[in-house]
Design a protein around this motif. Structure first.
Motif, PDB file in Angstrom:
ATOM      1  N   ASP A 180       0.831  -1.209   0.000  1.00 54.37           N
ATOM      2  CA  ASP A 180       0.000   0.000   0.000  1.00 54.37           C
ATOM      3  C   ASP A 180       0.863   1.256   0.000  1.00 54.37           C
ATOM      4  O   ASP A 180       0.577   2.225  -0.706  1.00 54.37           O
ATOM      5  N   ARG A 181       1.920   1.242   0.790  1.00 49.71           N
ATOM      6  CA  ARG A 181       2.820   2.402   0.875  1.00 49.71           C
ATOM      7  C   ARG A 181       3.573   2.610  -0.426  1.00 49.71           C
ATOM      8  O   ARG A 181       3.731   3.747  -0.879  1.00 49.71           O
ATOM      9  N   ILE A 182       4.005   1.534  -1.030  1.00 52.71           N
ATOM     10  CA  ILE A 182       4.687   1.629  -2.321  1.00 52.71           C
ATOM     11  C   ILE A 182       3.684   2.040  -3.398  1.00 52.71           C
ATOM     12  O   ILE A 182       4.013   2.808  -4.304  1.00 52.71           O
ATOM     13  N   GLY A 183       2.458   1.559  -3.268  1.00 55.22           N
ATOM     14  CA  GLY A 183       1.399   1.953  -4.205  1.00 55.22           C
ATOM     15  C   GLY A 183       1.147   3.450  -4.177  1.00 55.22           C
ATOM     16  O   GLY A 183       0.868   4.058  -5.216  1.00 55.22           O
ATOM     17  N   LEU A 184       1.244   4.061  -3.001  1.00 48.92           N
ATOM     18  CA  LEU A 184       1.106   5.517  -2.900  1.00 48.92           C
ATOM     19  C   LEU A 184       2.181   6.219  -3.714  1.00 48.92           C
ATOM     20  O   LEU A 184       1.917   7.233  -4.362  1.00 48.92           O
ATOM     21  N   TYR A 185       3.392   5.702  -3.667  1.00 52.96           N
ATOM     22  CA  TYR A 185       4.476   6.275  -4.464  1.00 52.96           C
ATOM     23  C   TYR A 185       4.115   6.226  -5.948  1.00 52.96           C
ATOM     24  O   TYR A 185       4.220   7.232  -6.654  1.00 52.96           O
ATOM     25  N   PHE A 245      12.371   3.538  -2.179  1.00 51.32           N
ATOM     26  CA  PHE A 245      11.183   4.317  -2.498  1.00 51.32           C
ATOM     27  C   PHE A 245      11.165   5.662  -1.777  1.00 51.32           C
ATOM     28  O   PHE A 245      10.665   6.651  -2.314  1.00 51.32           O
ATOM     29  N   ILE A 246      11.730   5.725  -0.572  1.00 52.58           N
ATOM     30  CA  ILE A 246      11.861   7.010   0.123  1.00 52.58           C
ATOM     31  C   ILE A 246      12.750   7.933  -0.710  1.00 52.58           C
ATOM     32  O   ILE A 246      12.424   9.102  -0.928  1.00 52.58           O
ATOM     33  N   HIS A 247      13.867   7.398  -1.180  1.00 51.77           N
ATOM     34  CA  HIS A 247      14.800   8.185  -1.987  1.00 51.77           C
ATOM     35  C   HIS A 247      14.124   8.671  -3.275  1.00 51.77           C
ATOM     36  O   HIS A 247      14.180   9.854  -3.606  1.00 51.77           O
TER      37      HIS A 247
END
Length: 176
Positions: free
Chosen positions: A20-25, A102-104
């Motif tokens: 889900d968090r990666i999907g937001l990206y 993904f943060i980067h």
């Protein structure tokens, strides 16, 4: 058998949360790319604002996940489960590496969007936030992470030592 079933279910939930968090990206990335092809300025600005929001949410959620995974390794929580030490360490390092990547990417994309909009002080703010993340989460834990990460050779030019050097000097940028 029940514990194995519960463990599997919990792992699926945790993987779903990270997805889900990666999907937001990816949502933020997609919205930004779509916005570049829109001729209506109001709609373009709205999509870029949504993109920035999705990217920021993704970044902060992934930071919390990364911090939790680092804490797991730091406190040697994997020792509580017999026979799965190697797998648990690998799983948490995989999560840390994904989160970091993904943060980067999200941070650089946010900074790029602000730069593209001519909002240089906002861009500098995003880059300062990233430098703070490197200073507080990565640099102090680089040695620990290099010991657990099979992709790191443990040298000064190793993966986590290099990542700990990604701090940006934004003071001059802010002044400019």
């Amino acid at each position: 058998n029940q514990l194995v079933l519960i463990d599997g279910s919990v792992r699926e939930v945790l993987q779903g949360q990270q997805n889900d968090r990666i999907g937001l990206y990816f949502s933020g990335l997609s919205l930004f790319l779509e916005s570049r092809n829109i001729s209506d300025a109001g709609l373009r600005n709205a999509l870029q604002a949504q993109a920035l929001r999705a990217l920021a949410e993704s970044t902060f959620q992934l930071k919390l996940t990364l911090e939790s995974d680092i804490k797991y390794l730091e406190q040697k929580e994997y020792d509580k489960v017999k026979g799965k030490r190697k797998d648990l360490i690998a799983e948490h390092m995989n999560n840390i590496n994904k989160s970091f990547a993904f943060i980067h990417q999200a941070t650089m994309l946010r900074a790029g969007i602000y730069c593209n909009l001519g909002e240089l002080s906002s861009m500098a703010s995003v880059l300062e936030e990233y430098s703070h993340f490197i200073d507080t989460d990565i640099s102090p834990n680089a040695l620990l992470l290099s010991q657990y990460d099979v992709n790191d050779d443990g040298t000064e030019t190793g993966l986590w030592a290099s990542r700990s050097e990604l701090k940006l000097d934004t003071a001059e940028l802010s002044k400019a």
